[in-house]
Design an enzyme around this catalytic site. Structure first.
Site, short mmCIF file in Angstrom:
data_model
loop_
_atom_site.label_atom_id
_atom_site.label_comp_id
_atom_site.label_asym_id
_atom_site.label_seq_id
_atom_site.Cartn_x
_atom_site.Cartn_y
_atom_site.Cartn_z
N LYS A 16 4.80 16.32 22.86
CA LYS A 16 3.36 16.41 22.65
C LYS A 16 3.12 16.39 21.12
O LYS A 16 3.67 16.70 20.27
CB LYS A 16 2.66 17.80 23.10
CG LYS A 16 1.30 17.84 23.25
CD LYS A 16 0.80 16.92 24.40
CE LYS A 16 -0.51 17.44 25.02
NZ LYS A 16 -0.97 16.78 26.22
N THR A 62 4.04 18.49 28.89
CA THR A 62 3.42 18.32 27.51
C THR A 62 2.34 19.27 27.29
O THR A 62 2.13 19.53 26.39
CB THR A 62 3.25 16.79 27.27
OG1 THR A 62 2.19 16.37 27.95
CG2 THR A 62 4.44 15.83 27.32
N VAL A 235 9.44 2.78 -12.85
CA VAL A 235 9.30 3.61 -11.82
C VAL A 235 10.62 4.40 -11.33
O VAL A 235 10.84 5.36 -11.05
CB VAL A 235 8.41 3.35 -10.88
CG1 VAL A 235 8.42 4.20 -9.47
CG2 VAL A 235 7.24 2.85 -11.15
N GLN A 236 11.59 3.08 -11.21
CA GLN A 236 12.99 3.82 -10.65
C GLN A 236 13.55 4.79 -11.41
O GLN A 236 14.24 5.62 -11.03
CB GLN A 236 13.93 2.35 -10.80
CG GLN A 236 13.51 1.20 -9.59
CD GLN A 236 12.47 0.54 -10.02
OE1 GLN A 236 11.67 0.56 -11.02
NE2 GLN A 236 12.35 -0.74 -9.39
N HIS A 264 -0.99 -0.13 -8.87
CA HIS A 264 -1.34 -0.69 -10.32
C HIS A 264 -2.62 -0.44 -10.78
O HIS A 264 -3.78 -0.61 -10.17
CB HIS A 264 -1.29 -2.32 -10.17
CG HIS A 264 0.38 -2.63 -9.77
ND1 HIS A 264 1.28 -2.17 -10.31
CD2 HIS A 264 0.63 -3.17 -8.50
CE1 HIS A 264 2.49 -2.75 -9.67
NE2 HIS A 264 1.97 -3.10 -8.46
#
Length: 307
Positions: A16, A62, A235-236, A264
């Protein structure tokens, strides 16, 4: 688990999704606490007959799963974390129904935060925050456990102390190198706890506290000290240092995965043939964009982690 059926491999599960429940607790001094959870349940069970022989006698409906969520929430007379409730549900389904071999319970907690009026916490007033607390508990009938928690929608931005230089340049490259740019992202984090069974969980687990701790370490590492900040060469690089900071700080986390899109903010420079430069960018006016955006993700785990 796959089963061979008429020369084929057959796998099935049922559950569910999007079961929403809110639970309010009231302390003796009249102070209310509340949570709102969006719950997804998936069961692995031995109900092959329902698929191949029109026999539903082994199916957990369910709708019953949905009602179980409400009943178990009612039974929780003391405030508990989203992780504890996910484990509670998984344990119920695997122990109560003989044919259920494994239960996967995913929960997203809506970020209701207590409001403060005149500097005082309100007894029963809440406002909606931003980032969400998530968890997934996979519970097997044997008691084996996989527990993952996380954060969704942690939006972070700094207006300086970010650059991007020295990347591959070819005939398609238009991006200029820079040591001065805005850095914005929306962090999705997942971290794995080392508990391998329900019995190995501490008697008084501090899952809510650990969620807040991890969020703080991620933010502190992203921004750096309040005055001088910290430079981000990519960013890495920032992502890796955020993951490493979490594992260095918390021995009860065996691995962490971060997704950090590079959202950006494009410098605004306006010019025309007639008037030349109309507006010259001086690290001050940007065009915010949602797409396309860079997509960066990585996972850092301890050697023994099963994440």
């Amino acid at each position: 688990m796959a089963k061979e059926l008429d020369g084929y491999n057959f796998e099935q599960r049922h559950g569910k999704s999007r079961v929403r429940v809110a639970r309010v607790w009231q302390s003796k001094d009249g102070r209310h606490s509340m949570v709102e959870w969006n719950i997804n349940i998936s069961l692995l069970s031995d109900c092959l007959a329902s698929y191949v022989r029109d026999d539903n006698s082994d199916i957990v409906a369910t709708d019953t799963m949905k009602n179980t969520v409400y009943a178990k929430a009612k039974e929780c007379s003391k405030e508990l974390s989203v992780e504890e409730f996910a484990i509670l549900l998984g344990k119920h389904f695997t122990s109560y129904y003989p044919q259920v071999t494994s239960a996967m319970v995913k929960i997203v907690e809506k970020p209701w935060e207590r409001v403060h009026i005149d500097g005082q916490p309100h007894n029963h007033g809440f406002k909606l925050g931003s980032e969400k607390h998530t968890t997934e508990a996979i519970v097997q009938k044997s008691g084996v456990l996989q527990l993952t928690s996380g954060i969704e929608g942690l939006a972070l931005l700094k207006t300086t102390k970010s650059g991007f230089e020295g990347f591959i340049r070819d005939k398609y490259t238009a991006l200029p190198e820079t040591r001065e740019r805005m850095l914005a992202t929306e962090v999705t984090a997942l971290w794995r706890y080392p508990y391998e069974s329900i019995l190995s969980i501490p008697q008084k687990p501090l899952f809510n506290e650990r969620y807040l701790d991890v969020k703080k370490v991620l933010m502190d590492t992203f921004f750096g000290p309040p005055k001088e900040g910290v430079y981000s060469p990519s960013v890495q690089s920032t992502l890796f240092h955020m993951e490493k900071a979490v594992l260095s700080r918390f021995p009860d986390i065996s691995g962490i995965q971060l997704q950090m899109p590079n959202i950006h903010f494009l410098p605004i420079n306006l010019s025309s043939k007639e008037n030349g430069t109309i507006v010259k960018f001086e690290d001050d006016v940007y065009l915010p964009t949602d797409e396309p955006h860079g997509s960066i993700q990585a996972k850092l785990t301890r050697f023994w982690s099963k994440m």
